[in-house]
Design a protein around this motif. Structure first.
Motif, PDB file in Angstrom:
ATOM      1  N   GLN A 192       6.351  12.111  -8.876  1.00  0.00           N
ATOM      2  CA  GLN A 192       5.208  12.977  -9.216  1.00  0.00           C
ATOM      3  C   GLN A 192       4.213  12.156 -10.030  1.00  0.00           C
ATOM      4  N   VAL A 193       3.015  11.927  -9.476  1.00  0.00           N
ATOM      5  CA  VAL A 193       2.005  11.082 -10.118  1.00  0.00           C
ATOM      6  C   VAL A 193       0.707  11.875 -10.242  1.00  0.00           C
ATOM      7  N   GLU A 194       0.246  12.039 -11.478  1.00  0.00           N
ATOM      8  CA  GLU A 194      -1.015  12.770 -11.680  1.00  0.00           C
ATOM      9  C   GLU A 194      -2.215  11.854 -11.481  1.00  0.00           C
ATOM     10  N   ASP A 195      -2.132  10.608 -11.973  1.00  0.00           N
ATOM     11  CA  ASP A 195      -3.232   9.658 -11.810  1.00  0.00           C
ATOM     12  C   ASP A 195      -2.613   8.258 -11.723  1.00  0.00           C
ATOM     13  N   ALA A 196      -2.557   7.720 -10.489  1.00  0.00           N
ATOM     14  CA  ALA A 196      -1.914   6.434 -10.271  1.00  0.00           C
ATOM     15  C   ALA A 196      -2.601   5.316 -11.011  1.00  0.00           C
ATOM     16  N   ARG A 197      -3.891   5.485 -11.327  1.00  0.00           N
ATOM     17  CA  ARG A 197      -4.626   4.419 -12.011  1.00  0.00           C
ATOM     18  C   ARG A 197      -4.142   4.231 -13.440  1.00  0.00           C
ATOM     19  N   ARG A 198      -3.439   5.255 -13.974  1.00  0.00           N
ATOM     20  CA  ARG A 198      -2.920   5.183 -15.338  1.00  0.00           C
ATOM     21  C   ARG A 198      -1.392   4.972 -15.343  1.00  0.00           C
ATOM     22  N   ASP A 199      -0.796   4.848 -14.171  1.00  0.00           N
ATOM     23  CA  ASP A 199       0.664   4.675 -14.070  1.00  0.00           C
ATOM     24  C   ASP A 199       0.985   3.182 -14.095  1.00  0.00           C
ATOM     25  N   GLU A 200       1.870   2.787 -15.008  1.00  0.00           N
ATOM     26  CA  GLU A 200       2.142   1.355 -15.190  1.00  0.00           C
ATOM     27  C   GLU A 200       2.719   0.722 -13.928  1.00  0.00           C
ATOM     28  N   ARG A 201       3.553   1.443 -13.198  1.00  0.00           N
ATOM     29  CA  ARG A 201       4.178   0.877 -12.003  1.00  0.00           C
ATOM     30  C   ARG A 201       3.234   0.869 -10.815  1.00  0.00           C
ATOM     31  N   LEU A 202       2.266   1.793 -10.772  1.00  0.00           N
ATOM     32  CA  LEU A 202       1.464   1.987  -9.564  1.00  0.00           C
ATOM     33  C   LEU A 202       0.016   1.528  -9.679  1.00  0.00           C
ATOM     34  N   ARG A 203      -0.438   1.226 -10.870  1.00  0.00           N
ATOM     35  CA  ARG A 203      -1.870   0.995 -11.034  1.00  0.00           C
ATOM     36  C   ARG A 203      -2.392  -0.206 -10.262  1.00  0.00           C
ATOM     37  N   ASP A 204      -1.498  -1.175  -9.903  1.00  0.00           N
ATOM     38  CA  ASP A 204      -1.942  -2.331  -9.125  1.00  0.00           C
ATOM     39  C   ASP A 204      -1.685  -2.155  -7.624  1.00  0.00           C
ATOM     40  N   ASN A 205      -1.160  -1.008  -7.211  1.00  0.00           N
ATOM     41  CA  ASN A 205      -0.863  -0.773  -5.796  1.00  0.00           C
ATOM     42  C   ASN A 205      -2.172  -0.672  -5.015  1.00  0.00           C
TER      43      ASN A 205
ATOM     44  N   HIS B  38       0.829  -1.206   0.000  1.00  0.00           N
ATOM     45  CA  HIS B  38       0.000   0.000   0.000  1.00  0.00           C
ATOM     46  C   HIS B  38       0.865   1.258   0.000  1.00  0.00           C
ATOM     47  N   SER B  39       2.078   1.158  -0.486  1.00  0.00           N
ATOM     48  CA  SER B  39       3.011   2.276  -0.355  1.00  0.00           C
ATOM     49  C   SER B  39       3.479   2.793  -1.703  1.00  0.00           C
ATOM     50  N   PHE B  40       3.320   4.121  -1.924  1.00  0.00           N
ATOM     51  CA  PHE B  40       3.990   4.806  -3.023  1.00  0.00           C
ATOM     52  C   PHE B  40       5.363   5.303  -2.552  1.00  0.00           C
ATOM     53  N   CYS B  41       5.472   5.549  -1.237  1.00  0.00           N
ATOM     54  CA  CYS B  41       6.711   6.127  -0.699  1.00  0.00           C
ATOM     55  C   CYS B  41       7.914   5.206  -0.894  1.00  0.00           C
ATOM     56  N   GLN B  42       7.684   3.901  -1.002  1.00  0.00           N
ATOM     57  CA  GLN B  42       8.801   2.978  -1.206  1.00  0.00           C
ATOM     58  C   GLN B  42       9.551   3.295  -2.493  1.00  0.00           C
ATOM     59  N   TYR B  43       8.852   3.850  -3.505  1.00  0.00           N
ATOM     60  CA  TYR B  43       9.507   4.170  -4.769  1.00  0.00           C
ATOM     61  C   TYR B  43      10.310   5.463  -4.664  1.00  0.00           C
ATOM     62  N   VAL B  44       9.872   6.351  -3.810  1.00  0.00           N
ATOM     63  CA  VAL B  44      10.691   7.533  -3.537  1.00  0.00           C
ATOM     64  C   VAL B  44      12.003   7.096  -2.882  1.00  0.00           C
ATOM     65  N   VAL B  45      11.900   6.156  -1.930  1.00  0.00           N
ATOM     66  CA  VAL B  45      13.098   5.635  -1.274  1.00  0.00           C
ATOM     67  C   VAL B  45      13.965   4.873  -2.275  1.00  0.00           C
ATOM     68  N   GLY B  46      13.327   4.021  -3.089  1.00  0.00           N
ATOM     69  CA  GLY B  46      14.078   3.217  -4.051  1.00  0.00           C
ATOM     70  C   GLY B  46      14.791   4.053  -5.088  1.00  0.00           C
ATOM     71  N   ASP B  47      14.130   5.125  -5.575  1.00  0.00           N
ATOM     72  CA  ASP B  47      14.744   5.972  -6.612  1.00  0.00           C
ATOM     73  C   ASP B  47      15.601   7.081  -6.017  1.00  0.00           C
ATOM     74  N   GLY B  48      15.304   7.457  -4.772  1.00  0.00           N
ATOM     75  CA  GLY B  48      16.048   8.540  -4.138  1.00  0.00           C
ATOM     76  C   GLY B  48      15.771   9.891  -4.762  1.00  0.00           C
ATOM     77  N   LYS B  49      14.583  10.099  -5.318  1.00  0.00           N
ATOM     78  CA  LYS B  49      14.273  11.388  -5.956  1.00  0.00           C
ATOM     79  C   LYS B  49      12.751  11.619  -5.954  1.00  0.00           C
ATOM     80  N   LEU B  50      12.366  12.782  -6.447  1.00  0.00           N
ATOM     81  CA  LEU B  50      10.960  13.178  -6.501  1.00  0.00           C
ATOM     82  C   LEU B  50      10.127  12.164  -7.282  1.00  0.00           C
TER      83      LEU B  50
END
Length: 413
Positions: free
Chosen positions: A106-119, A92-104
């Motif tokens: 920015q997601v406008e619509d997570a339902r259309r984001d390939e990495r996040l749409r199943d979160n 249930h975490s988007f923050c893990q990707y901030v930690v993994g990438d070490g940078k900003l």
């Protein structure tokens, strides 16, 4: 809404976080920060409230992320049970990707984001748009994220990103301040412990110095008393007897011989006292020179046959030379007085950074396990200990005595 525990058990085993999330170095830094499972604190809650107002979002989070969960250091706007749980599994975490990438991120619509749409945060927490930046400690380790969340699609502006960066900087400063305070408190505790230890050592050393001063005072007075007795009981009596003989008028040959004998005895006593009071070891003597001089002293004063076997090494410093002389004279006196023999063995050898001197006899000995010896041996121990040395005694009834003295060569005067 699904049960939180059920969600954790059912999905966590199938979720693989970004590799950087499980970095051992980062996880050690996270544990050291003491933010995992930390209770809610006003200093961080003030920042998430401010973030909600600045960006106009319903939800703002300050998170730290370990290998299995994200913990909410602070949260504003989350529904139950997540608000009370103060954390979620990484499913249930988007923050893990901030930690993994070490940078900003920015997601406008997570339902259309390939990495996040199943979160599962989309369904269970209502996360649609997300703006997150890394939360770093003073060493630069990414501990988690500071993020803003909206339940509808949103295009984030540069002002939004700038405001989020500011809040993240304030949160990182608060973490660094807490770590600095912890270190200062730990240093203060360590200093207090050191002060306590130092005070105890100073008190112990002060008591030891007082005890040594008292012992040395007693030893000096005893020596003075012995000299007074010798002068009164022997030298004065002999001289008085000689004076009486002379005062009775002209002396016969036998009387003259008797007076001569008395005066010779007086001269012998004076020589003995002179031997006792004068330094036996000449200035600048080596170990061999010193022990040979002490052997001659033992023969002249105590009629001991003293054999010498020694290395020839320097005795650096007059205090060490005087100490060797005083200690060996005392030990030879003990042989003459207590051992019941007329022979002694004197050995010396060089050890690394130290010298070792031994005085041995084959006399009557004593039980070294039950007592430490008399006043003389106690005085030797005290003198040697002041120089940082040691005294070891080997003795048993009927088996003689060996006293071994070890002295460091590099020692303050």
């Amino acid at each position: 809404m699904r049960d939180v525990a059920a969600v954790s058990e059912s999905v966590q085993s199938n979720h693989t976080p970004p590799p950087a999330v499980a970095s051992p170095e980062r996880l050690r830094a996270l544990v050291a920060s003491r933010l995992l499972e930390a209770p809610a604190e006003e200093e961080f809650d003030r920042l998430t409230r401010l973030l909600c107002r600045l960006l106009g979002v319903p939800v703002a989070l300050i998170t730290v992320v370990d290998a299995a969960r994200q913990h909410f250091v602070s949260q504003q706007g989350l529904a139950e049970p997540w608000a009370s749980e103060r954390g979620t599994p990484l499913s249930h975490s988007f923050c893990q990707y901030v930690v993994g990438d070490g940078k900003l991120l920015q997601v406008e619509d997570a339902r259309r984001d390939e990495r996040l749409r199943d979160n599962l945060a989309i369904e269970d927490l209502g996360v649609v748009s997300y703006l997150g930046v890394p939360l770093r400690d003073a060493e630069g380790n990414v501990l988690g994220a500071v993020c803003a969340i909206d339940g509808t699609p949103r295009q984030w502006s540069p002002d939004d990103i700038q405001a989020l960066d500011l809040i993240a900087t304030l949160a990182a400063s608060e973490i660094a301040l807490r770590e600095a305070l912890r270190r200062a408190e730990a240093a203060a505790d360590q200093m207090q412990r050191l002060n306590t230890t130092l005070e105890a050592r100073v008190a112990e050393r002060t008591a030891e110095v007082e005890r040594l001063a008292q012992a040395l005072t007693v030893a000096v007075e005893d020596e003075r008393a012995r000299l007074a007795r010798d002068l009164h009981d022997e030298l004065q009596q002999i001289l008085y007897g000689a004076r009486l003989q002379i005062g009775n008028g002209p002396l016969a040959t036998e009387e003259l011989a008797h007076v001569s004998g008395l005066l010779n005895r007086a001269a012998g006593i004076a020589r003995s006292l002179s031997h006792d009071l004068a330094p036996t070891v000449p200035e600048g003597a080596s170990l061999r020179d010193a022990l040979r001089a002490l052997a001659r002293y033992g023969h002249a004063v105590y009629r001991l046959d003293v054999s010498v076997e020694t290395d020839d090494v320097p005795l650096p410093g007059r205090p060490l030379q005087l100490l060797v002389g005083r200690v060996v004279k005392e030990l030879l006196f003990n042989v003459a007085k207590h051992a019941g023999v007329q022979e002694a063995q004197l050995t010396g050898r060089a050890c690394p950074a130290a010298i070792e001197i031994a005085v041995a006899d084959d006399g009557r000995g004593f039980d070294a396990r039950s007592r430490e010896g008399g006043i003389g041996l106690t005085g030797v121990r005290e003198r040697v200990r002041l120089f940082g040395g040691t005294v070891d005694v080997e003795s048993a009834p009927g088996n003689g005595t060996t006293v071994r003295v070890t002295l460091p060569q590099a020692r303050r005067s």
